[in-house]
Scaffold this active site. Structure first.
Site, PDB file in Angstrom:
ATOM      1  N   GLU A   1       7.312 -49.583   5.898  1.00  0.00           N
ATOM      2  CA  GLU A   1       8.072 -50.539   5.086  1.00  0.00           C
ATOM      3  C   GLU A   1       9.249 -51.115   5.870  1.00  0.00           C
ATOM      4  O   GLU A   1       9.550 -52.294   5.769  1.00  0.00           O
ATOM      5  CB  GLU A   1       8.566 -49.870   3.790  1.00  0.00           C
ATOM      6  CG  GLU A   1       7.452 -49.469   2.841  1.00  0.00           C
ATOM      7  CD  GLU A   1       6.607 -50.666   2.372  1.00  0.00           C
ATOM      8  OE1 GLU A   1       7.065 -51.814   2.474  1.00  0.00           O
ATOM      9  OE2 GLU A   1       5.477 -50.436   1.911  1.00  0.00           O
TER      10      GLU A   1
ATOM     11  N   TYR B   1      13.823 -52.298  -2.961  1.00  0.00           N
ATOM     12  CA  TYR B   1      12.398 -52.500  -2.673  1.00  0.00           C
ATOM     13  C   TYR B   1      11.812 -51.253  -1.991  1.00  0.00           C
ATOM     14  O   TYR B   1      10.760 -50.744  -2.382  1.00  0.00           O
ATOM     15  CB  TYR B   1      12.174 -53.742  -1.792  1.00  0.00           C
ATOM     16  CG  TYR B   1      10.806 -53.703  -1.183  1.00  0.00           C
ATOM     17  CD1 TYR B   1       9.691 -54.018  -1.953  1.00  0.00           C
ATOM     18  CD2 TYR B   1      10.605 -53.246   0.119  1.00  0.00           C
ATOM     19  CE1 TYR B   1       8.406 -53.902  -1.443  1.00  0.00           C
ATOM     20  CE2 TYR B   1       9.331 -53.118   0.640  1.00  0.00           C
ATOM     21  CZ  TYR B   1       8.242 -53.458  -0.147  1.00  0.00           C
ATOM     22  OH  TYR B   1       6.977 -53.316   0.362  1.00  0.00           O
TER      23      TYR B   1
ATOM     24  N   ASP C   1       9.102 -57.671  -3.795  1.00  0.00           N
ATOM     25  CA  ASP C   1       9.400 -58.283  -2.497  1.00  0.00           C
ATOM     26  C   ASP C   1       9.070 -59.771  -2.613  1.00  0.00           C
ATOM     27  O   ASP C   1       8.798 -60.265  -3.720  1.00  0.00           O
ATOM     28  CB  ASP C   1       8.628 -57.592  -1.367  1.00  0.00           C
ATOM     29  CG  ASP C   1       7.136 -57.880  -1.413  1.00  0.00           C
ATOM     30  OD1 ASP C   1       6.660 -58.461  -2.421  1.00  0.00           O
ATOM     31  OD2 ASP C   1       6.438 -57.542  -0.441  1.00  0.00           O
TER      32      ASP C   1
END
Ligand code: SF4
Length: 353
Positions: free
Chosen positions: A31, A114, A132
């Site tokens: 991520e 997020y 996102d």
């Protein structure tokens, strides 16, 4: 809609390395790398980074320069520094395991809402929402609302994420935005939720969401000094960028704002204690940062042929052969500088090795 989306995802999901694991560290790393960066670009970095730092402990114990070196070329280097700092906190406060508590996760350096949602839902299977850019676009189109606020987007994500397989649902939403509901020319005919989509019904999906008004990048001009000394190998002077500045922690030739090389040469002479002889102009390289459009004019200077292993003039400065440069974390900008140096031989016959 959720069922259709999840079934579609199970059928078509791309096989990506970080989708073959539930290891929170690997999910977190992917991520961090995927922020602002394309999947194709991330893949080799992800594999190399894990080979070098296979665990949170390994990352926490590594020198920051090694972490930046493994990240070099991915851009947005604050992500790498935050990753390293967060690993230290995880080892110190959480026994080397990422916490599943949202508040504890959110306090770690570089981890925003997020990433909290991604780690909790994908690694821990928790019913955690995430938003996102891809998810925001899909929501805007499904609801045919061009101006959803962040609070509205997060509320929608929270209402929709299911108890059962929240990881599949969240990844399906992101996959839809990445492979089907793209910003331009979405392939609505292949979309599993086309029947529910307000923007498709309205006949103009690309109008959603409303385009953001971004300020154009600032045009910046600067001088770069290509200072060399010694022969076989010839060594190039590089400086480590200050932590809190652009490209912090990475190594670059000396630079200064403006377009007159004399001032930069004078201040360098004082710092390194050598007389710099101008040795020609190389031309310029252009590099785009998020908010800056930089043109760097490169000028050669010869610092003489003193012993090539002369000590560095400052702790954040080094004289490096080409091989030694490869051991340092270098930015995309520095790679362009090296290419320009190679393409323009010095007035004297020496070349950087
Ligand atoms: S129908 Fe088209 S615009 Fe609507 S969600 Fe699907 S891909 Fe996006």
């Amino acid at each position: 809609m959720r069922q259709a989306l999840c079934e579609w995802y199970r059928r078509v999901a791309r096989d990506l390395p970080w989708r073959r694991t539930r290891d929170p560290y690997r999910i977190w790393l992917s991520e961090a790398m995927l922020q602002q960066t394309r999947v194709d670009t991330v893949m080799p970095y992800y594999e190399r980074f894990l080979a070098r730092f296979p665990t949170v402990h390994a990352l926490a114990d590594a020198p920051e320069q090694d972490v930046l070196h493994a990240w070099a070329g991915l851009g947005y280097y604050s992500r790498a520094r935050s990753l390293k700092r967060a690993a230290e906190v995880i080892v110190r406060d959480h026994g080397g395991r990422l916490p599943d508590d949202p508040a504890a996760l959110g306090r770690l350096p570089g981890i925003g809402p997020y990433t909290v949602g991604a780690i909790r839902s994908i690694a821990f299977g928790a019913r955690a929402p995430l938003v996102d850019g891809n998810v925001a676009r899909v929501f805007s189109r499904l609801t045919a609302r061009a101006e959803l606020t962040p609070a509205q987007l997060w509320r929608l994500a929270d209402e929709l994420v299911p108890e059962e397989a929240p990881d599949v649902f969240n990844q399906a939403l992101m996959e839809l935005g990445a492979t089907c509901c793209m910003p331009r020319r979405p392939t609505c005919e292949r979309c599993p939720v086309a029947g529910e989509c307000g923007a498709r019904r309205a006949g103009n999906p690309e109008a959603y969401p409303a385009p953001k008004r971004r300020a154009p990048p600032k045009i910046v001009r600067a001088i770069g000094a290509v200072v060399t000394r010694g022969v076989r190998p010839q060594r190039l002077l590089v400086l480590r960028r200050p932590e809190r500045e652009l490209l912090g922690g990475l190594w670059l030739i000396p630079t200064a704002p403006g377009d007159a090389p004399e001032g930069l040469a004078q201040s360098l002479e004082a710092e390194i204690g050598a007389t710099l002889r101008p040795a020609g102009e190389i031309g310029s390289v252009r590099h785009l940062f998020t908010h800056r459009d930089l043109t760097l004019s490169l000028h050669r200077f010869d610092a003489g042929a003193k012993p090539s292993r002369a000590p560095a003039p400052r702790s954040d400065a080094r004289w490096c052969s080409r091989e030694e440069l490869e051991e340092l974390p270098l930015s995309g900008l520095m790679r362009k500088v090296l290419k320009a140096i190679d393409a323009t031989p010095a007035t004297s016959p020496r070349r950087i090795r």
